[in-house]
Design a protein around this motif. Structure first.
Motif, mmCIF file in Angstrom:
data_model
loop_
_atom_site.group_PDB
_atom_site.id
_atom_site.type_symbol
_atom_site.label_atom_id
_atom_site.label_comp_id
_atom_site.label_asym_id
_atom_site.label_seq_id
_atom_site.Cartn_x
_atom_site.Cartn_y
_atom_site.Cartn_z
ATOM 1 N N ILE A 287 0.846 -1.202 0.000
ATOM 2 C CA ILE A 287 0.000 0.000 0.000
ATOM 3 C C ILE A 287 0.878 1.248 0.000
ATOM 4 N N ASP A 288 1.802 1.312 0.910
ATOM 5 C CA ASP A 288 2.659 2.489 1.029
ATOM 6 C C ASP A 288 3.873 2.140 1.887
ATOM 7 N N ARG A 289 4.757 3.140 2.042
ATOM 8 C CA ARG A 289 5.993 2.893 2.793
ATOM 9 C C ARG A 289 5.686 2.390 4.209
ATOM 10 N N SER A 290 4.713 3.024 4.867
ATOM 11 C CA SER A 290 4.501 2.666 6.275
ATOM 12 C C SER A 290 4.024 1.221 6.422
ATOM 13 N N ARG A 291 3.188 0.750 5.483
ATOM 14 C CA ARG A 291 2.720 -0.644 5.563
ATOM 15 C C ARG A 291 3.831 -1.627 5.170
ATOM 16 N N ALA A 292 4.697 -1.215 4.236
ATOM 17 C CA ALA A 292 5.837 -2.075 3.869
ATOM 18 C C ALA A 292 6.755 -2.248 5.076
ATOM 19 N N VAL A 293 7.052 -1.113 5.733
ATOM 20 C CA VAL A 293 7.944 -1.172 6.894
ATOM 21 C C VAL A 293 7.272 -1.942 8.034
ATOM 22 N N TYR A 294 5.989 -1.663 8.245
ATOM 23 C CA TYR A 294 5.271 -2.384 9.308
ATOM 24 C C TYR A 294 5.355 -3.897 9.068
ATOM 25 N N THR A 295 5.079 -4.306 7.830
ATOM 26 C CA THR A 295 5.047 -5.742 7.520
ATOM 27 C C THR A 295 6.397 -6.386 7.816
ATOM 28 N N GLN A 296 7.466 -5.763 7.340
ATOM 29 C CA GLN A 296 8.776 -6.394 7.552
ATOM 30 C C GLN A 296 9.187 -6.324 9.023
ATOM 31 N N HIS A 297 8.874 -5.216 9.693
ATOM 32 C CA HIS A 297 9.196 -5.113 11.122
ATOM 33 C C HIS A 297 8.415 -6.176 11.899
ATOM 34 N N ASN A 298 7.107 -6.194 11.702
ATOM 35 C CA ASN A 298 6.252 -7.126 12.447
ATOM 36 C C ASN A 298 6.697 -8.580 12.226
ATOM 37 N N ASN A 299 6.931 -8.923 10.964
ATOM 38 C CA ASN A 299 7.203 -10.323 10.652
ATOM 39 C C ASN A 299 8.625 -10.717 11.049
ATOM 40 N N VAL A 300 9.594 -9.888 10.678
ATOM 41 C CA VAL A 300 10.994 -10.277 10.922
ATOM 42 C C VAL A 300 11.334 -10.179 12.411
ATOM 43 N N ILE A 301 10.932 -9.092 13.063
ATOM 44 C CA ILE A 301 11.250 -8.940 14.497
ATOM 45 C C ILE A 301 10.448 -9.947 15.322
ATOM 46 N N GLY A 302 9.177 -10.154 14.947
ATOM 47 C CA GLY A 302 8.364 -11.133 15.678
ATOM 48 C C GLY A 302 9.025 -12.510 15.639
ATOM 49 N N THR A 303 9.461 -12.925 14.464
ATOM 50 C CA THR A 303 10.090 -14.246 14.335
ATOM 51 C C THR A 303 11.418 -14.287 15.091
ATOM 52 N N LEU A 304 12.188 -13.202 15.003
ATOM 53 C CA LEU A 304 13.453 -13.154 15.768
ATOM 54 C C LEU A 304 13.176 -13.316 17.254
ATOM 55 N N ASN A 305 12.142 -12.636 17.743
ATOM 56 C CA ASN A 305 11.805 -12.762 19.161
ATOM 57 C C ASN A 305 11.421 -14.197 19.519
ATOM 58 N N VAL A 306 10.675 -14.851 18.635
ATOM 59 C CA VAL A 306 10.315 -16.253 18.894
ATOM 60 C C VAL A 306 11.589 -17.089 18.993
ATOM 61 N N LEU A 307 12.534 -16.845 18.100
ATOM 62 C CA LEU A 307 13.791 -17.618 18.127
ATOM 63 C C LEU A 307 14.557 -17.352 19.426
ATOM 64 N N PHE A 308 14.636 -16.078 19.823
ATOM 65 C CA PHE A 308 15.333 -15.764 21.087
ATOM 66 C C PHE A 308 14.601 -16.377 22.278
ATOM 67 N N ALA A 309 13.274 -16.333 22.272
ATOM 68 C CA ALA A 309 12.522 -16.901 23.403
ATOM 69 C C ALA A 309 12.762 -18.409 23.482
ATOM 70 N N MET A 310 12.815 -19.066 22.329
ATOM 71 C CA MET A 310 13.085 -20.509 22.335
ATOM 72 C C MET A 310 14.477 -20.782 22.894
ATOM 73 N N LYS A 311 15.452 -19.999 22.456
ATOM 74 C CA LYS A 311 16.834 -20.192 22.935
ATOM 75 C C LYS A 311 16.907 -19.998 24.456
ATOM 76 N N GLU A 312 16.232 -18.962 24.949
ATOM 77 C CA GLU A 312 16.335 -18.635 26.380
ATOM 78 C C GLU A 312 15.528 -19.577 27.262
ATOM 79 N N TYR A 313 14.299 -19.919 26.814
ATOM 80 C CA TYR A 313 13.363 -20.564 27.748
ATOM 81 C C TYR A 313 12.895 -21.957 27.339
ATOM 82 N N SER A 314 13.053 -22.332 26.079
ATOM 83 C CA SER A 314 12.487 -23.630 25.637
ATOM 84 C C SER A 314 13.423 -24.253 24.611
#
Ligand code: NAD
Ligand code: USQ
Length: 404
Positions: free
Chosen positions: A118-145
């Protein structure tokens, strides 16, 4: 090798991230029904997108709290609920510490290619949400599970449409006399599809670096709405998107046929993709969980059952509609996307079959029931939302609202 979820002493615990969405809700109920202990993690942002863009599911959907309450009342089974954003590491850490999952199925991303364009803000939102969310899942798995198996929803769109066969994740290449097996080249064609490529790279790296066990499910386009569990009560109904931003090809065509709107084939219509029934999405995820990757292993499965071009889908829907007395027309719409409209496409998809997938292939009866379903809810269709409203070429740099 069907999963029972009950082979060990206690039921296996599965965290379903994105469990309020289309694939996630069906999967959460299916796994709960199969005896897994399920927790849903979701920040409900998909419902917010609908409010922001003025869209709605074809089917009325109950709140996540009422959905879970109804499930408990009908089956006696409890689904735990963690409402929050996986980009918030503290929230995610608490969810991992409190639930202690054996598997984490990760559906929790912004999944629309048009939304990301749609626009720059949605492009950035999508990549931030998806890439950072997945990174956090990976870090949470490493730390706690550390033992937890990640089952991550990727997309067939990571590969694009190369002029050679698409393999399942890896390609063996001989170059200047030397041979290696390397990740299959990625040629995604939206900021959304690219976010999945970035996720895959981060997951592959953490499997090597930290010994994470992961399965990347490169899923094709999903169609259908009913699963055994969501059909049990109207409060368990799944969402069905038909609009030009979140609706996907076959689901859209069935709704268009039901309301007498010409089927919207983009451009020449030779665009070919892998497709699967939502009843197979839940089956594939169950198989991946029941047969986990080994520590440090990064597996890739191509998750679809059949290939179709959009022209073929339009022909199938036209024929199925005629049997129900619907006069279905097709209209070639200027393609809002930048993509090949005539191309070679042959993607391998044998690994899930080897694990025991018994597919629900697209049949007349499924098309009949999807069309009848669409007819049942046709008064809820806002026909103004059907035509595509996002152009890959006109993508705006400034934030704006989608025109209606
Ligand atoms: P959906 O939008 O219906 O569901 C995604 C869910 O994730 C939503 O409930 C949303 O609220 C939640 N979510 C998003 N970001 C979140 C965050 N930061 N924290 C917590 N929750 C968050 O999408 P879907 O159609 O169910 O797709 C699920 C997954 O499967 C996606 O990753 C998508 O890329 C993939 N996939 C979908 C299809 C398809 O045809 N629908 C095909 C291939 C792959
Ligand atoms: N298309 C039409 N007419 C329409 C809608 C789509 O011709 O009315 C065409 C598109 O141009 C495209 C193809 O159909 O060539 C598929 O489009 P889609 O909207 O059905 O699917 P896509 O944008 O690829 O995304 C969907 C999901 C996404 C998932 C992806 C799997 O929204 O989350 O990753 O399917 S895949 O296509 O294999 O990458």
């Amino acid at each position: 090798q069907q999963a029972s979820g009950q082979s060990s002493l206690r039921p296996k615990k599965v965290m379903v991230i994105g469990g309020d969405g289309y694939c996630g809700w069906a999967t959460a109920l299916h796994l709960s029904n199969k005896g897994y202990e399920v927790a849903i993690v979701d920040n409900l942002v998909r419902r917010l997108f609908d409010h922001q863009l003025g869209l709605d599911s074809l089917t009325p959907i109950a709140s996540i709290q009422n959905r879970i309450r109804r499930w408990k009342a009908l089956t006696g089974k409890t689904i735990q609920l963690f409402i929050g954003d996986i980009c918030d590491f503290e929230f995610l850490s608490e969810a991992f510490k409190s639930f202690e999952p054996d598997s984490a199925v990760h559906f929790g991303e912004q999944r629309s290619a048009p939304y990301s364009m749609i626009d720059r803000s949605r492009a950035v939102y999508t990549q931030h949400n998806n890439v950072i969310g997945t990174l956090n899942v990976l870090f949470a798995m490493k730390e706690y599970s550390e033992e937890c198996h990640l089952v991550k929803l990727g997309t067939m769109g990571e590969y694009g449409t190369p002029n050679i066969d698409i393999e399942e994740g890896f390609l063996t290449i001989t170059h200047n006399g030397r041979t290696d097996t390397l990740p299959y080249p990625k040629q995604a064609s939206s900021f959304y599809h690219l976010s999945k490529v970035h996720d895959s790279h981060n997951i592959a790296f953490t499997c090597k670096a930290w010994g994470i066990r992961a399965t990347d499910l490169n899923q094709g386009v999903v169609y259908g709405v009913r699963t055994d569990e969501t059909a049990m009560h109207e409060e368990l109904s799944n969402r069905l998107d038909y609009d030009g931003v979140f609706g996907t090809a076959l689901n859209r065509f069935c709704v268009q046929a039901a309301v007498g709107h010409p089927l919207t084939v983009y451009g020449k219509g030779g665009q070919t993709r892998g497709y699967l029934d939502i009843r197979d999405t839940v089956q594939c995820v169950e198989l991946a969980i029941a047969n986990p990757a080994k520590p440090g292993e990064f597996r890739v499965f191509n998750q679809f059952t059949e290939q179709f071009s959009v022209n073929e889908l339009a022909r199938l829907v036209t024929a199925a509609g005629a049997k129900l007395g619907l006069e279905v027309q097709t209209k070639s719409v200027p393609n809002p996307r930048v993509e090949a409209e005539e191309h070679y496409y042959n993607a391998k998809h044998s690994k899930l079959s080897e694990l025991g997938l018994v597919p629900h292939l697209l049949s007349d009866s499924l098309l009949d029931s999807l069309l009848n379903f669409a007819v049942q809810y046709k008064d809820r269709v806002d026909t103004a939302q059907i035509m595509p409203s996002v152009s890959w070429k006109k993508m705006g740099a400034k934030p704006k609202t989608v025109s209606v």
